[in-house]
Design an enzyme around this catalytic site. Structure first.
Site, PDB file in Angstrom:
ATOM      1  N   ASN A   9       0.755  -1.324   0.004  1.00 38.97           N
ATOM      2  CA  ASN A   9       0.489   0.240  -0.172  1.00 38.97           C
ATOM      3  C   ASN A   9       0.908   1.349   0.038  1.00 38.97           C
ATOM      4  O   ASN A   9       1.312   1.841   0.731  1.00 38.97           O
ATOM      5  CB  ASN A   9      -0.854  -0.337   0.710  1.00 38.97           C
ATOM      6  N   LYS A  11       0.035   4.321  -0.421  1.00 41.83           N
ATOM      7  CA  LYS A  11       0.093   5.373   0.498  1.00 41.83           C
ATOM      8  C   LYS A  11      -0.334   6.619  -0.414  1.00 41.83           C
ATOM      9  O   LYS A  11      -0.012   6.595  -2.111  1.00 41.83           O
ATOM     10  CB  LYS A  11       0.074   5.833   1.867  1.00 41.83           C
ATOM     11  N   HIS A  95      -9.422   0.964   5.000  1.00 46.03           N
ATOM     12  CA  HIS A  95      -8.304   1.238   5.568  1.00 46.03           C
ATOM     13  C   HIS A  95      -8.302   2.415   7.320  1.00 46.03           C
ATOM     14  O   HIS A  95      -9.398   2.155   7.233  1.00 46.03           O
ATOM     15  CB  HIS A  95      -7.536   2.306   4.557  1.00 46.03           C
ATOM     16  N   GLU A  97      -7.089   4.514   8.019  1.00 44.93           N
ATOM     17  CA  GLU A  97      -6.889   6.207   6.972  1.00 44.93           C
ATOM     18  C   GLU A  97      -7.636   6.878   7.408  1.00 44.93           C
ATOM     19  O   GLU A  97      -8.099   7.781   7.905  1.00 44.93           O
ATOM     20  CB  GLU A  97      -5.407   6.186   6.708  1.00 44.93           C
ATOM     21  N   GLU A 167      -5.157  -5.436  10.773  1.00 41.90           N
ATOM     22  CA  GLU A 167      -4.231  -3.754  10.937  1.00 41.90           C
ATOM     23  C   GLU A 167      -4.507  -2.989  11.849  1.00 41.90           C
ATOM     24  O   GLU A 167      -5.016  -1.883  11.808  1.00 41.90           O
ATOM     25  CB  GLU A 167      -4.542  -2.829   9.570  1.00 41.90           C
ATOM     26  N   GLY A 173       2.857   2.616  11.086  1.00 38.00           N
ATOM     27  CA  GLY A 173       3.760   3.890  10.774  1.00 38.00           C
ATOM     28  C   GLY A 173       4.283   3.935  11.625  1.00 38.00           C
ATOM     29  O   GLY A 173       4.931   5.078  11.551  1.00 38.00           O
ATOM     30  N   SER A 213       3.790  -1.900  10.560  1.00 39.61           N
ATOM     31  CA  SER A 213       5.081  -2.049  10.441  1.00 39.61           C
ATOM     32  C   SER A 213       5.744  -3.569  10.110  1.00 39.61           C
ATOM     33  O   SER A 213       6.760  -3.613  10.743  1.00 39.61           O
ATOM     34  CB  SER A 213       5.573  -1.996  11.954  1.00 39.61           C
TER      35      SER A 213
END
Ligand code: 13P
Length: 253
Positions: A9, A11, A95, A97, A167, A173, A213
């Protein structure tokens, strides 16, 4: 037997030339006999160009989001048919985010999952708890809510085109990867919840990826857990050598 699956991904990263170079390096590094499914998910504007770079290679193309309607007056949005025409087989939906920064609800995620599957795509459905939820030991309640909401109303055939990505938000991250045991516990719980509602054949067939990560250093420990069927990789997917090393970790016995 579930086939291992490693997806990158990207992003909101890469210029067009960086995207093409990264895709070319990934395509070069995945052999036609690779037993792992490998996909890259670049930003929308680079999809067609990256699709051309990976075409003829074993690397599949995916998008990072899609709209929940098939067409119409939705300024700035992108439909499943557009993604398919740009060469995408996969689409990431839900996701964290998008859930947390843009307020995407479980209902919207379910709507998107349905539309993308109806339009013939393969969906990578993301789910996972926040740090506050884990600190209060609420993760299993969150998994159950997110998975049941997102999957409501899917047919058996549609489940065959669904991959789940666990996730944990606190691992994305941050460099704070879940331990292999934490990932295995979460994946086994999600699979068990699927079994209760949809039956063993579907629960056993759905691939569940881990994301958060993942690096070449920690990939093998995660990917060798019995219910961890691959990885959804963020930061490390922007470096071809790291991404390929993660895909290789999935192939090792
Ligand atoms: P990182 O690998 O950068 O933690 O991101 C994971 C992720 O969000 C993939 O979708």
């Amino acid at each position: 037997m579930r086939t291992k699956f490693v997806a990158g991904n990207w992003k909101m990263n890469t210029t067009l030339s960086e995207a093409k170079a990264l895709a070319a390096a990934v395509a070069k590094g995945v052999s036609p006999t690779c037993p792992v499914i490998v996909a890259v998910c670049p930003p929308f504007p680079w999809l067609a160009a990256v699709g051309e770079v990976v075409s003829g290679s074993p690397v599949a193309l995916g998008a990072q989001d899609v709209h929940f309607e098939k067409k119409g007056a939705y300024t700035g949005e992108v439909s499943p048919a557009m993604l398919k025409e740009a060469g995408c087989k996969y689409v990431i939906i839900g996701h964290s985010e998008r859930r947390h920064q843009l307020g995407e609800s479980d209902a919207a995620v379910n709507h998107k999952v349905h539309t993308a599957l109806e339009e013939g795509m393969h969906v990578i459905l993301c789910m996972g708890e926040t740090l506050a939820e884990r600190e209060r030991n609420l993760q299993e309640r969150v998994f159950q809510r997110q998975v049941y909401a997102a999957c409501a109303g899917l047919s058996d055939e549609q489940f065959s085109r669904l991959t789940i990505a666990y996730e944990p938000v606190w691992a994305i991250g941050t460099g704070k990867v879940a331990t292999p045991e934490q990932a295995q516990t979460a994946h086994a719980f999600v699979r068990e919840r699927l079994r209760v509602v949809y039956g063993a054949p579907i629960a056993n067939a759905v691939s569940i990826l881990y994301g958060g990560s993942v690096t070449p250093e920690n990939a093998a420990g995660l990917l060798h857990q019995p219910d961890v069927d691959g990885a959804l990789v963020g930061g490390a997917s922007l470096k071809a050598d790291q991404f390929l090393a993660i895909a290789n970790a999935a192939t090792a016995p």
